[in-house]
Design a protein around this motif. Structure first.
Motif, PDB file in Angstrom:
ATOM      1  N   GLU A 184       0.827  -1.193   0.000  1.00  0.00           N
ATOM      2  CA  GLU A 184       0.000   0.000   0.000  1.00  0.00           C
ATOM      3  C   GLU A 184       0.865   1.248   0.000  1.00  0.00           C
ATOM      4  N   LYS A 185       0.325   2.310  -0.577  1.00  0.00           N
ATOM      5  CA  LYS A 185       1.043   3.561  -0.618  1.00  0.00           C
ATOM      6  C   LYS A 185       1.135   4.168   0.779  1.00  0.00           C
ATOM      7  N   TYR A 186       2.248   4.842   1.019  1.00  0.00           N
ATOM      8  CA  TYR A 186       2.358   5.590   2.260  1.00  0.00           C
ATOM      9  C   TYR A 186       1.309   6.690   2.202  1.00  0.00           C
ATOM     10  N   ASN A 202       5.308   9.642  -0.622  1.00  0.00           N
ATOM     11  CA  ASN A 202       4.420   8.643  -1.213  1.00  0.00           C
ATOM     12  C   ASN A 202       5.136   7.719  -2.200  1.00  0.00           C
ATOM     13  N   PRO A 254       6.947   3.823  -0.348  1.00  0.00           N
ATOM     14  CA  PRO A 254       6.080   3.127   0.610  1.00  0.00           C
ATOM     15  C   PRO A 254       6.797   2.029   1.392  1.00  0.00           C
ATOM     16  N   ASN A 298       3.324   4.017   7.671  1.00  0.00           N
ATOM     17  CA  ASN A 298       2.046   4.701   7.434  1.00  0.00           C
ATOM     18  C   ASN A 298       0.974   4.296   8.446  1.00  0.00           C
TER      19      ASN A 298
END
Length: 262
Positions: free
Chosen positions: A3-5, A20, A23, A28
Motif C-alpha cells: 500500500e502507498k504511504y 508517497n 512506501p 504509514n
C-alpha cells in the motif's frame, strides 16, 4: 508493504508527494512513540547561529518536542504542531528545491542502505521568514531517530539554524553524511541551479575533522572523538585551512557552508 504511504495529517503538505514514492521505507500506521531525548542528538548537529529543533512523527506529520526559540526566530504566536506550519515559513521560490532535496536525500540513503538510516544525516539550505518580516537563509539538518520492526522510518529530528550572517545565497547543495560509526560523505548538486564548485580536494578524514571544527570542537576533543593523536588532528586542521585558504574558523565555516561541505 504494497500500500502507498498515506499521511494521516489533516493538513497535506508538499513533501507528502515525495514520501508517497517510498512506501517500503516509510511507516504509514500510527505507532506510540516515546519522545527522544533531543539533547543526545544536538551534539552531532551543526548550529552556527540561532537555532531550534523539533521531532516529526511521519505517520501524520505532527510535531513534538518543539524548541521554544522557534517563536522568536520566526515571530510566531503559537508553537507549530504540524510540519505544514514549518513548510509554510519557507520562501515560495525555494520550495521546489526543498522538495527535490528531500527526494535526493532519501534516494542516497536508500542507495547506501536503508538499514543505516539512523546513522546518516541530511542537510541543505533554504530561506525562511523571520520575526523581522524578511526571508533569511537557514541551514536544515535531519536525523532519523526511530524505525519500526520492519525497518521503516517512523520518527526524525530536524534542526534549523539561521546562517544569514554567514551566507546570503543558497549553494543549492544536498549533503548526506554519516555519524556514529559511519563516515559517509555524499555531496549532491541541484542540477537546475547548479553552479561551479571549488574542488578543495579534501580527504574523507579532513571532511570529518572540518565538520567537528564547524561544530566548535577543539583539536584535543576531536582527537579523543575519532581516536587519533592530537598531532594527527592538528596536521589535518592545518591542511584544511591551507586547502581552503582560510585563517580563522569563522572563515572556514562560512566557506564550508557556501560550498556545501557541511
Amino acid at each position: 508493504m504494497t500500500e502507498k504511504y498515506a499521511t494521516g495529517a489533516k493538513s497535506a503538505h508538499q513533501l507528502t508527494d515525495v514520501w508517497n514514492n517510498y512506501p517500503e521505507i516509510l511507516q504509514n500506521k500510527k505507532v506510540k512513540l516515546v519522545q527522544p531525548k533531543i539533547e543526545d542528538f544536538i551534539g552531532g548537529m551543526f548550529a552556527p547561529g540561532k537555532f531550534y529543533y523539533y521531532t516529526i512523527d511521519f505517520y501524520d506529520s505532527t510535531l513534538s518536542g518543539v524548541h521554544k526559540d522557534i517563536l522568536n526566530i520566526h515571530g510566531l504566536k503559537n508553537t507549530p504542531t504540524h510540519l505544514k506550519e514549518i513548510i509554510d515559513l519557507i520562501h515560495p521560490a525555494d520550495l521546489e528545491f526543498v522538495i527535490e532535496a528531500e527526494r535526493m536525500s532519501i534516494e542516497k540513503m536508500y542507495e547506501i542502505g536503508w538499514e543505516h538510516q539512523t546513522e546518516l544525516k541530511s542537510s541543505y539550505c533554504f530561506r525562511m521568514i523571520t520575526g523581522k518580516g524578511n526571508y533569511e537563509m537557514f541551514h536544515h539538518q535531519a536525523i532519523h531517530t526511530h524505525r519500526d520492526n520492519d525497518g521503516r522510518l517512523v520518527q526524525a529530528i530536524n534542526i534549523h539554524s539561521n546562517v544569514q550572517h554567514l551566507i546570503g545565497e543558497n549553494p543549492y547543495t544536498v549533503l548526506v553524511s554519516g555519524f556514529g560509526s559511519r563516515d559517509d560523505f555524499h555531496q549532491m548538486f541541484y542540477e537546475k541551479m547548479k553552479k561551479h564548485k571549488t574542488d578543495f580536494s579534501l580527504t574523507k578524514r579532513e571532511i570529518q575533522v572540518l565538520t567537528f571544527l564547524a561544530e566548535g570542537w577543539s583539536a584535543k576533543e576531536i582527537a579523543d572523538k575519532v581516536n587519533l593523536s592530537y598531532h594527527t588532528v592538528t596536521t589535518h586542521r592545518k591542511n584544511i585551512f591551507n586547502k581552503m585558504d582560510c585563517n580563522k574558523v569563522c572563515e572556514l565555516v562560512k566557506k564550508a557552508i557556501e560550498e556545501g561541505l557541511i
